[in-house]
Design a protein around this motif. Structure first.
Motif, mmCIF file in Angstrom:
data_model
loop_
_atom_site.group_PDB
_atom_site.id
_atom_site.type_symbol
_atom_site.label_atom_id
_atom_site.label_comp_id
_atom_site.label_asym_id
_atom_site.label_seq_id
_atom_site.Cartn_x
_atom_site.Cartn_y
_atom_site.Cartn_z
ATOM 1 N N LYS A 83 5.149 7.040 2.734
ATOM 2 C CA LYS A 83 3.630 7.718 3.002
ATOM 3 C C LYS A 83 3.199 8.578 4.149
ATOM 4 O O LYS A 83 2.476 9.360 4.048
ATOM 5 C CB LYS A 83 2.699 6.589 2.568
ATOM 6 C CG LYS A 83 1.158 7.090 2.548
ATOM 7 C CD LYS A 83 0.384 5.822 2.022
ATOM 8 C CE LYS A 83 -1.010 6.213 1.633
ATOM 9 N NZ LYS A 83 -1.925 5.216 1.159
ATOM 10 N N SER A 119 1.241 18.381 -5.761
ATOM 11 C CA SER A 119 -0.008 18.457 -5.184
ATOM 12 C C SER A 119 -0.745 19.438 -4.632
ATOM 13 O O SER A 119 -1.583 19.618 -4.928
ATOM 14 C CB SER A 119 -0.084 17.175 -4.090
ATOM 15 O OG SER A 119 0.479 15.929 -4.616
ATOM 16 N N THR A 172 1.862 12.377 4.188
ATOM 17 C CA THR A 172 0.703 12.493 4.949
ATOM 18 C C THR A 172 1.115 13.718 5.864
ATOM 19 O O THR A 172 0.123 14.517 5.955
ATOM 20 C CB THR A 172 0.234 11.144 5.703
ATOM 21 O OG1 THR A 172 -0.113 10.257 4.736
ATOM 22 C CG2 THR A 172 -0.723 11.343 6.619
ATOM 23 N N GLU A 230 9.253 12.893 -1.508
ATOM 24 C CA GLU A 230 8.026 13.388 -0.789
ATOM 25 C C GLU A 230 7.838 15.008 -0.923
ATOM 26 O O GLU A 230 6.795 15.398 -1.081
ATOM 27 C CB GLU A 230 8.453 13.126 0.787
ATOM 28 C CG GLU A 230 8.277 11.804 1.184
ATOM 29 C CD GLU A 230 9.837 10.920 0.913
ATOM 30 O OE1 GLU A 230 9.832 9.952 1.078
ATOM 31 O OE2 GLU A 230 10.744 11.738 0.425
ATOM 32 N N MET A 266 -4.146 16.120 -0.795
ATOM 33 C CA MET A 266 -3.872 14.622 -0.085
ATOM 34 C C MET A 266 -4.276 13.605 -1.360
ATOM 35 O O MET A 266 -3.547 12.638 -1.793
ATOM 36 C CB MET A 266 -4.674 14.318 1.284
ATOM 37 C CG MET A 266 -4.203 12.841 1.810
ATOM 38 S SD MET A 266 -2.717 12.886 2.557
ATOM 39 C CE MET A 266 -2.968 14.290 4.142
ATOM 40 N N LYS A 267 -5.193 13.981 -1.896
ATOM 41 C CA LYS A 267 -5.860 12.940 -2.932
ATOM 42 C C LYS A 267 -4.621 13.002 -4.163
ATOM 43 O O LYS A 267 -4.241 11.988 -4.589
ATOM 44 C CB LYS A 267 -7.178 13.578 -3.679
ATOM 45 C CG LYS A 267 -8.240 13.300 -2.505
ATOM 46 C CD LYS A 267 -9.647 13.737 -2.894
ATOM 47 C CE LYS A 267 -10.674 13.570 -1.961
ATOM 48 N NZ LYS A 267 -11.674 14.523 -2.289
ATOM 49 N N TYR A 284 -1.392 10.977 -2.678
ATOM 50 C CA TYR A 284 -1.496 9.642 -2.987
ATOM 51 C C TYR A 284 -1.398 8.914 -4.186
ATOM 52 O O TYR A 284 -1.008 7.982 -4.295
ATOM 53 C CB TYR A 284 -2.690 9.271 -2.023
ATOM 54 C CG TYR A 284 -2.589 9.392 -0.544
ATOM 55 C CD1 TYR A 284 -1.410 9.747 0.127
ATOM 56 C CD2 TYR A 284 -3.769 9.172 0.418
ATOM 57 C CE1 TYR A 284 -1.448 9.641 1.474
ATOM 58 C CE2 TYR A 284 -3.729 9.518 1.516
ATOM 59 C CZ TYR A 284 -2.211 9.699 2.300
ATOM 60 O OH TYR A 284 -2.503 9.696 3.680
ATOM 61 N N GLN A 285 -1.977 9.692 -5.134
ATOM 62 C CA GLN A 285 -1.980 9.235 -6.651
ATOM 63 C C GLN A 285 -0.657 9.250 -6.971
ATOM 64 O O GLN A 285 -0.064 8.447 -7.772
ATOM 65 C CB GLN A 285 -2.856 10.099 -7.443
ATOM 66 C CG GLN A 285 -4.475 9.974 -7.171
ATOM 67 C CD GLN A 285 -5.327 10.829 -7.832
ATOM 68 O OE1 GLN A 285 -5.014 10.803 -9.282
ATOM 69 N NE2 GLN A 285 -5.884 11.886 -7.318
ATOM 70 N N GLN A 298 1.990 9.326 -4.941
ATOM 71 C CA GLN A 298 2.956 8.458 -4.231
ATOM 72 C C GLN A 298 2.876 7.013 -4.707
ATOM 73 O O GLN A 298 3.572 6.211 -4.831
ATOM 74 C CB GLN A 298 2.519 8.557 -3.030
ATOM 75 C CG GLN A 298 3.185 7.674 -1.775
ATOM 76 C CD GLN A 298 3.002 6.406 -1.463
ATOM 77 O OE1 GLN A 298 1.929 6.095 -1.890
ATOM 78 N NE2 GLN A 298 3.874 5.501 -1.377
ATOM 79 N N SER A 299 1.609 6.656 -5.390
ATOM 80 C CA SER A 299 1.474 5.277 -5.802
ATOM 81 C C SER A 299 2.253 5.178 -7.333
ATOM 82 O O SER A 299 2.531 3.868 -7.594
ATOM 83 C CB SER A 299 -0.180 5.230 -6.172
ATOM 84 O OG SER A 299 -0.480 5.895 -7.369
ATOM 85 N N SER A 356 -6.336 7.805 8.540
ATOM 86 C CA SER A 356 -5.541 6.694 9.130
ATOM 87 C C SER A 356 -4.989 7.329 10.483
ATOM 88 O O SER A 356 -5.389 8.465 10.968
ATOM 89 C CB SER A 356 -4.088 6.842 8.294
ATOM 90 O OG SER A 356 -3.367 8.262 8.474
#
Length: 197
Positions: free
Chosen positions: A48, A122, A52, A115, A34-35, A38-39, A41-42, A6
């Motif tokens: 986000k 994570s 990040t 967050e 990060m992977k 993001y999982q 966070q979804s 991004s």
């Protein structure tokens, strides 16, 4: 490593790329974290952009192998604060990034923001399974901890971290990855037996 960055990721990495990152806390580690982030966070939401930025900069202080615990965290916070100011990151979001970084590596603490909870899990999840074994060995080499440190982390610290994970999904995944780590650890403890061949 991810090639689909991004604009925010690219802007932060542009400022970090000149820094010498710790081999056990390098771009590969950040991409793993990060992977997971993001999982999570979804599922659990959260900002986000905050996630990040926090993920990319959470371990900047680890680049100095002489810094541990709070000293490493303070260094990460100082570097992150400088980068956030350089990129004109919104002040309210910057506070959340710094909060997440300050609380992420404290197993006994429940971070104060979603967050922060996502970053903590994570980061911990990136320390399980095959990647976890690799990073434990790298960190032991960087800090001079040697095989004793590796054995302690595989046999004690890694399993203990499951109880400190924030989310059920994280705990389930960590338990499945622990099967590999336990097998690897048991193989390290086996005596060599040439007579079996």
């Amino acid at each position: 490593m991810s090639s689909n960055l991004s604009a925010l990721e690219a802007e932060i990495w542009k400022r970090i790329d000149s820094k010498k990152l710790s081999p056990s806390h390098d771009r590969w580690h950040v991409d793993q974290v990060m992977k997971f982030a993001y999982q999570l966070q979804s599922i659990y939401s959260g900002d986000k952009d905050v996630i990040t930025a926090a993920v990319i900069m959470h371990d900047l202080g680890r680049s100095d192998p002489n810094l541990h615990g709070e000293d490493s965290t303070r260094s990460s916070l100082a570097q992150a604060q400088e980068i956030l100011a350089e990129i004109d990151f919104p002040l309210e979001k910057a506070k959340k990034v710094l909060s997440a970084i300050s609380e992420h590596d404290k197993p006994e603490v429940e971070p104060s923001t979603i967050e922060g909870r996502i970053l903590k899990d994570s980061d911990f999840l990136a320390g399980f399974g095959a990647w976890g074994v690799l990073r434990i060995a790298l960190w032991a080499g960087e800090t001079g901890g040697g095989v004793d440190q590796i054995m302690d982390r595989l046999g004690n610290r890694m399993p203990q971290r499951i109880d400190n994970l924030e989310f059920l999904e994280s705990q389930r995944w960590a338990r499945s990855e622990l099967l590999f780590s336990n097998l690897f650890f048991s193989k390290l403890k086996e005596p060599p037996l040439l007579g079996q061949f």
